[in-house]
Design an enzyme around this catalytic site. Structure first.
Site, short mmCIF file in Angstrom:
data_model
loop_
_atom_site.label_atom_id
_atom_site.label_comp_id
_atom_site.label_asym_id
_atom_site.label_seq_id
_atom_site.Cartn_x
_atom_site.Cartn_y
_atom_site.Cartn_z
N ASP A 170 2.15 0.01 1.82
CA ASP A 170 3.09 -0.94 2.25
C ASP A 170 5.13 -0.48 1.59
OD1 ASP A 170 4.57 -3.28 2.76
OD2 ASP A 170 3.26 -4.26 1.37
N THR A 239 3.97 -7.11 9.83
CA THR A 239 3.04 -8.43 8.89
C THR A 239 4.68 -9.71 9.72
OG1 THR A 239 4.44 -8.03 7.10
CG2 THR A 239 2.25 -6.75 7.15
N GLY A 279 3.50 -10.40 0.55
CA GLY A 279 3.39 -9.04 0.88
C GLY A 279 2.09 -8.31 0.29
N ASP A 280 2.37 -8.24 -0.57
CA ASP A 280 1.19 -6.96 -1.54
C ASP A 280 -0.52 -8.27 -1.23
OD1 ASP A 280 3.64 -6.53 -3.09
OD2 ASP A 280 3.48 -7.74 -4.47
#
Length: 355
Positions: A170, A239, A279-280
């Protein structure tokens, strides 16, 4: 089921069965790794040290090294990624790139930052005990060039042990037009990290920084994925892309170099609040589900997005029940309370493949 006999730390283990879903290459790599190292240990050490079961009896999912931030309170970085992967059946070893009291959105925070030399010390400690066989590496926010350079060194070390290692990255650099890492990190990501990645999960802004392409349409998003494929990763998931006020995920899987990638989109329902750690969590879920469905990235994305949406709805509802206006500040996600949705997501949002 495949019957195996493994030498571990010089010990002959009893035969055991590996699931048929465990790849032949994984079994071959494990046997090679153990046999290579068995003569390096003293007889006394061999006799007194039990096997590491996550290595000796590998699961049909994998063993993940997750290098991310950590907070004592709240769920961001490893606190957001490790638990969901464990619920999905993965052995996860976290290395905390920072350890803070809380995330940096609070008025104050305190803690420590791991530097590249300290990261490498941990890797050397694992190596000294033959513990460096991983199937996956997951990285998130990295704040300095020196630490990112050490990450690259770690990836190369792990791939020398397991050439089939999957690296899920990421590339956390910024959002909504704002960069919140040093500018020189962008160059390192573009030139060094992207070529090593197996899967990349940027947001719209990060995809633009990595490709130099302004994303104003779905076609632009698809082209950005193609550019990133050419640079390295076979799987790319942008994403979050906002096109005409609509929030989309665009995914792309190039199954072989030179082939046209399979691409899809998922339209995501906007939730009127800002959450930390999403996001993680999303990248961890994409790792978890894409490994279970290696040839169906669209299915993996459906499961990941549906899980995240259910968790965010629960979080929003719980803040409202507590009498708090959820639009007034960032919200801590309700991870533990959503473990049923993580294990068994109800797929409400479907992928639409591009022709």
């Amino acid at each position: 089921m495949v019957n195996q006999r493994l030498i571990f730390k010089g010990q002959l283990l009893m035969p055991f069965s590996l699931p048929t879903t465990t790849t032949t290459s994984l079994r071959r790599s494990l046997n090679h790794y153990f046999n290579l190292n068995r003569n390096l240990r003293s007889r006394n050490w061999r006799m007194t040290t039990p096997p590491v079961l996550s290595l000796a009896l590998p699961s049909d999912t994998g063993r993940v090294l997750s290098i991310q931030s950590h907070t004592v309170q709240g769920y961001v970085g490893n606190k957001s990624a490790v638990f969901p992967l464990q619920l999905l059946g993965y052995d996860v070893d976290p290395i905390n790139s920072v350890q803070f009291s809380n995330h940096t959105g609070y008025p104050t925070f305190k803690g420590q930052v791991l530097n590249g030399e300290q990261l490498w010390d941990l890797i050397e400690g694992l190596e000294a005990n033959d513990l460096l066989f991983y199937t996956h590496v997951l990285t998130g926010y990295i704040g300095s060039v020196s630490f990112l350079d050490t990450i690259l060194k770690v990836i190369n070390k792990l791939r020398s042990i397991n050439p089939n290692l999957t690296y899920v990255c990421d590339p956390v650099m910024g959002d909504e037009g704002k960069l919140y890492v040093p500018e020189e990190l962008v160059h390192v990501y573009r030139e060094k990290v992207v070529p090593l990645a197996s899967m990349l999960t940027p947001n719209q802004f990060e995809a633009e920084k990595l490709t130099g392409l302004r994303i104003n349409s779905e076609e632009d998003g698809r082209e950005a994925c193609a550019i990133l494929h050419a640079a390295g990763p076979s799987k790319v998931v942008v994403t979050s892309i906002i096109i005409g006020g609509i929030l989309l995920l665009i995914g792309s899987h190039q199954k072989e170099k030179g082939l046209k990638p399979e691409q899809f989109k998922i339209e995501i329902h906007k939730i009127p609040a800002y959450f930390t750690g999403t996001g993680d969590l999303m990248t961890a879920l994409l790792l978890g589900w894409s490994n279970k469905y290696p040839d169906n990235l669209d299915k993996a994305a459906e499961l990941a997005v549906s899980t995240l949406q259910a968790l965010l709805r629960r979080t929003l509802d719980d803040y409202k029940r507590a009498g708090y206006d959820p639009t007034s500040s960032s919200l801590e996600i309700r991870l533990i309370q959503s473990q049923d949705e993580i294990r068994n997501p109800n797929v409400e949002l479907k992928a639409e493949r591009y022709s």
